[in-house]
Design a protein around this motif. Structure first.
Motif, mmCIF file in Angstrom:
data_model
loop_
_atom_site.group_PDB
_atom_site.id
_atom_site.type_symbol
_atom_site.label_atom_id
_atom_site.label_comp_id
_atom_site.label_asym_id
_atom_site.label_seq_id
_atom_site.Cartn_x
_atom_site.Cartn_y
_atom_site.Cartn_z
ATOM 1 N N ILE A 225 0.691 -0.818 -0.479
ATOM 2 C CA ILE A 225 -0.091 0.264 0.250
ATOM 3 C C ILE A 225 0.755 1.168 0.202
ATOM 4 N N PHE A 226 0.591 2.047 -0.999
ATOM 5 C CA PHE A 226 1.567 3.066 -0.968
ATOM 6 C C PHE A 226 1.074 4.417 -1.187
ATOM 7 N N ARG A 227 0.504 5.151 -0.341
ATOM 8 C CA ARG A 227 0.368 6.755 -0.216
ATOM 9 C C ARG A 227 1.093 8.216 -1.507
ATOM 10 N N ILE A 228 -0.352 8.309 -2.176
ATOM 11 C CA ILE A 228 0.130 8.642 -3.633
ATOM 12 C C ILE A 228 -1.485 10.116 -4.288
ATOM 13 N N ASN A 229 -0.418 11.506 -3.276
ATOM 14 C CA ASN A 229 -1.535 12.399 -3.289
ATOM 15 C C ASN A 229 -2.568 11.734 -2.752
ATOM 16 N N GLY A 230 -2.273 11.719 -1.222
ATOM 17 C CA GLY A 230 -3.216 12.028 -0.363
ATOM 18 C C GLY A 230 -4.040 10.523 0.006
ATOM 19 N N LYS A 231 -3.813 9.838 -0.883
ATOM 20 C CA LYS A 231 -4.669 8.337 -1.293
ATOM 21 C C LYS A 231 -3.521 7.868 -1.054
ATOM 22 N N GLN A 232 -4.862 6.215 -0.803
ATOM 23 C CA GLN A 232 -3.632 5.111 -0.932
ATOM 24 C C GLN A 232 -4.234 3.747 -1.506
ATOM 25 N N VAL A 233 -3.280 3.647 -1.947
ATOM 26 C CA VAL A 233 -3.007 2.853 -3.923
ATOM 27 C C VAL A 233 -3.094 1.450 -2.965
ATOM 28 N N SER A 234 -2.982 0.197 -3.585
ATOM 29 C CA SER A 234 -2.395 -0.945 -3.689
ATOM 30 C C SER A 234 -1.729 -1.199 -4.987
ATOM 31 N N ILE A 235 -0.957 -1.185 -5.204
ATOM 32 C CA ILE A 235 0.097 -1.505 -5.982
ATOM 33 C C ILE A 235 0.783 -3.017 -5.737
ATOM 34 N N ILE A 236 1.223 -3.812 -7.005
ATOM 35 C CA ILE A 236 2.014 -4.959 -6.971
ATOM 36 C C ILE A 236 3.722 -4.749 -7.466
ATOM 37 N N VAL A 237 4.281 -5.215 -6.334
ATOM 38 C CA VAL A 237 5.589 -4.782 -6.236
ATOM 39 C C VAL A 237 6.532 -5.954 -6.572
ATOM 40 N N THR A 238 6.772 -5.723 -7.964
ATOM 41 C CA THR A 238 7.735 -7.475 -7.900
ATOM 42 C C THR A 238 9.564 -6.861 -8.287
ATOM 43 N N CYS A 239 9.715 -8.081 -6.834
ATOM 44 C CA CYS A 239 12.154 -7.396 -7.423
ATOM 45 C C CYS A 239 12.187 -8.777 -7.794
ATOM 46 N N ASP A 240 13.239 -8.303 -8.996
ATOM 47 C CA ASP A 240 13.722 -8.981 -9.638
ATOM 48 C C ASP A 240 15.276 -8.664 -8.971
ATOM 49 N N PRO A 241 16.106 -9.948 -8.482
ATOM 50 C CA PRO A 241 17.517 -9.756 -7.997
ATOM 51 C C PRO A 241 18.417 -9.683 -9.521
ATOM 52 N N ILE A 242 19.573 -9.119 -9.286
ATOM 53 C CA ILE A 242 20.295 -9.981 -10.635
ATOM 54 C C ILE A 242 21.612 -10.254 -9.660
ATOM 55 N N ILE A 243 22.136 -11.707 -9.926
ATOM 56 C CA ILE A 243 22.989 -12.039 -9.406
ATOM 57 C C ILE A 243 24.332 -12.651 -10.420
ATOM 58 N N ALA A 244 24.871 -12.113 -10.199
ATOM 59 C CA ALA A 244 26.401 -12.462 -11.049
ATOM 60 C C ALA A 244 27.073 -13.553 -10.546
ATOM 61 N N ASP A 245 28.013 -14.944 -10.807
ATOM 62 C CA ASP A 245 28.220 -15.567 -10.225
ATOM 63 C C ASP A 245 27.959 -15.072 -8.595
ATOM 64 N N GLY A 246 27.425 -15.494 -8.458
ATOM 65 C CA GLY A 246 26.466 -15.502 -7.027
ATOM 66 C C GLY A 246 27.029 -14.709 -6.237
ATOM 67 N N ILE A 247 26.959 -13.590 -6.459
ATOM 68 C CA ILE A 247 27.089 -12.295 -5.912
ATOM 69 C C ILE A 247 26.144 -11.209 -6.439
ATOM 70 N N TYR A 248 25.407 -10.552 -5.501
ATOM 71 C CA TYR A 248 23.649 -9.668 -5.787
ATOM 72 C C TYR A 248 24.949 -8.639 -5.870
ATOM 73 N N LYS A 249 24.294 -7.716 -7.962
ATOM 74 C CA LYS A 249 24.803 -6.598 -7.795
ATOM 75 C C LYS A 249 23.995 -5.613 -8.192
ATOM 76 N N GLY A 250 22.430 -5.312 -7.670
ATOM 77 C CA GLY A 250 21.391 -5.207 -7.716
ATOM 78 C C GLY A 250 20.395 -5.539 -8.081
ATOM 79 N N SER A 251 18.784 -4.898 -9.361
ATOM 80 C CA SER A 251 17.695 -5.433 -8.849
ATOM 81 C C SER A 251 17.154 -4.800 -9.539
#
Length: 590
Positions: A225-251
């Protein structure tokens, strides 16, 4: 691809370095014979080697050319138009090559006798050194090419991110924002200002676990749930990590408004209804009146309860009402309350959060109420809903809010409710099987669909319609029905209503051998007779005993073979239960 002109500044510096180390004059050119590096910094004559020059020859032959005496040893020099003004007396030219690919040439030359002697005496050293310098030029070209490819890659990536149809940001391993598209800026109202810190987004978030979501090293999805312009907005948040050689490099983090996501899901699903009232078959007065009433009710947002026996077409009316309603552009979500086990029905209707119970899927599940947001929710066989769920359904209908299983957060839903049942809900209310308050909440606008036996004028219409349908589907060309079959069909009670009639015609079209369907082509389970009925001037005549047995069978099929069923069957036949038992025994003896 590998052009010296792309590193011209570096080529000029290399020419000066070679000249300084060797104490000789240097010219470096490309495959187009353009001079890109000159140890004099300013070319003495022109910026190009001639097409008959020694450099042109070295490129053509792909080998080192050594001229010890220009004026006596080379035809090229003899034929040169500039020979009278040329002060070069000897030279060495090496082609610059990457494998078999020509890149350009390096020429060192002597303009004095002293330099000439030095060039000839140290030519092996000079060639080795120039070869190494050529390798440096090639390395610089490769580096430049890789940088160019990287720039092109990032440009393509930026364009791809921009044209993705949902908001997106890219993070590095320290959670700094390295990229975001305009849809993300628009969703959160950032405008054109630069966004680098993920904490800037936290100001918009109600939930505490957003940071743990983006810090995961595995794919994760969550409704936030995010607060945008004073209103509660339901948002689906998807996190897709970037892994290189077993090391986290961002997402990569994707943001999709829940309401928009549901619309897309329904747009590509079969739940969107496009069924009109004129597609409902029937020309009888009773069905015409019901269609007119339903068309009127469609424009209302009030809840409708459609009642009628199984197979009468309740869902078709529900779909037609949706198509003519003010929410026709939204989804039509149908739920058969009788087809879903009691322990699964609640999660099917309201959804659940991740970990709400053993066996729940990762990320939770969206319920039918949420999927129907902006459209119509059709609750078929609502009379089969268990009593413990009826209170939760009542709250959802009254408040237009639901709570997923495992959550205490209300999710608003804007939907039209249409319910249907083949049961007598008012009777179920009296027996305590159905909540009275829910019954009145559902029965705001009642719509009753009559049984087929109560609209017999439509039977010939259905016969022709289904015959045509299955002729096409089964690649047949059946002309029609025998007259005695039509009369039998017209007089049959059709306990399964339109669905039973449809199945009967499909069976007959499959089995018939001639051009017309006869009685022997009908399903034996419904139409089993030992001999053909007698045709008279008054129509079909059957033995009274046979007709009596037929109607007893139909009554028992409808009401069941239980004690209560037999009692109801006897009432429907207008005889006592004892008489029914006696006739059943007589039938068995026969």
């Amino acid at each position: 691809m590998f052009e010296l002109v792309n590193i011209q500044e570096y080529v000029q510096k290399m020419a000066v370095i070679i000249a300084t180390v060797l104490d000789m004059e240097v010219l470096i050119g490309d495959t187009h014979l353009k001079i890109l590096g000159d140890s004099h910094l300013q070319p003495k004559s022109k910026d190009y080697f001639g097409k008959n020059s020694i450099s042109a020859r070295a490129l053509k032959e792909k080998k080192v050319i050594i001229i010890e005496e220009r004026k006596t040893e080379t035809a090229t020099c003899k034929n040169c138009s500039k020979k009278e003004n040329c002060d070069i007396c000897s030279m060495i030219v090496l082609p610059i090559m990457k494998g078999e690919i020509l890149i350009g040439s390096v020429a060192i030359y002597a303009s004095t006798e002293e330099d000439k002697k030095k060039l000839i005496h140290k030519r092996k050293f000079f060639i080795d050194f120039i070869t190494k310098m050529s390798d440096l030029l090639i390395s610089k070209l490769e580096e430049n090419h890789e940088n160019l490819e990287l720039k092109v890659f990032y440009k393509r990536l930026a364009l791809l991110i921009e044209y993705i149809d949902f908001a997106l940001i890219g993070l590095d391993e320290n959670h700094n924002i390295i990229n975001c598209n305009s849809k993300f800026r628009k969703m959160f109202g950032f405008g054109d200002r630069e966004i680098k810190n993920l904490n800037e987004i936290f100001d918009y978030i109600d939930e505490d676990d957003f940071y743990s979501l983006v810090n995961r090293t595995v794919f994760e999805e969550k409704q936030v749930i995010f607060r945008i312009n004073g209103k509660q907005v339901s948002i689906i948040v998807t996190c897709d990590p970037i892994i290189a050689d077993g090391i986290y490099k961002g997402s990569l983090i994707y943001f999709k408004k829940t309401e928009e996501l549901y619309k897309q899901i329904n747009k590509v699903s079969s739940n969107v209804s496009d069924f009109k009232f004129d597609q409902i078959i029937g020309s009888s007065d009773v069905i015409k009146k019901i269609k007119e009433d339903a068309h009127t009710f469609a424009k209302s947002s009030s809840t409708i309860l459609i009642q009628g026996e199984s197979g009468t077409g309740k869902e078709l009316f529900a779909r037609a009402i949706h198509s003519e309603s003010n929410v026709s552009k939204g989804p039509f979500i149908a739920v058969n309350c009788a087809a879903i086990p009691d322990n699964l029905l609640e999660s099917e209707l309201f959804g659940y959060e991740e970990g709400a119970f053993t066996g729940s899927v990762k990320g939770g599940k969206i319920g039918k109420f949420e999927l129907a947001n902006g459209g119509t929710l059709f609750l078929d066989e609502v009379g089969e809903m268990p009593i413990h769920l009826q209170s939760k359904l009542l709250r959802a209908i009254q408040e237009r809010k639901i709570q997923r299983i495992g959550s205490n957060r209300d999710v608003p839903v804007k939907i039209r409710i249409i319910a249907a049942t083949n049961k007598n809900l008012s009777k179920m209310v009296k027996t305590g099987e159905f909540r009275e308050d829910l019954y009145y909440r559902l029965n705001v606008i009642p719509l009753f669909i009559p049984a087929l036996r109560d609209r017999r004028e439509d039977i010939p219409v259905f016969l022709d319609y289904f015959l045509n349908t299955y002729n096409k589907a089964l690649n047949k060309n059946i002309k029609g029905f025998d007259n005695n079959v039509k009369e039998l069909m017209y007089n049959y009670s059709w306990p399964g209503n339109i669905r039973e009639l449809q199945n009967t015609v499909e069976y007959a079209v499959n089995i018939v051998k001639g051009n017309f369907i006869s009685i022997k082509d009908l399903p034996p389970r419904e139409f089993s007779y030992e001999e053909e009925p007698t045709e008279t001037e008054y129509g079909l005549i059957r033995p009274l005993k046979e007709v009596e047995a037929l109607y007893i069978d139909r009554a028992l099929k409808k009401y069941g073979d239980t004690l209560e069923g037999k009692e109801n069957a006897a009432k429907a036949l207008g005889i006592s239960r004892a008489t029914l038992y006696r006739k059943i025994q007589e039938k068995k003896k026969d």
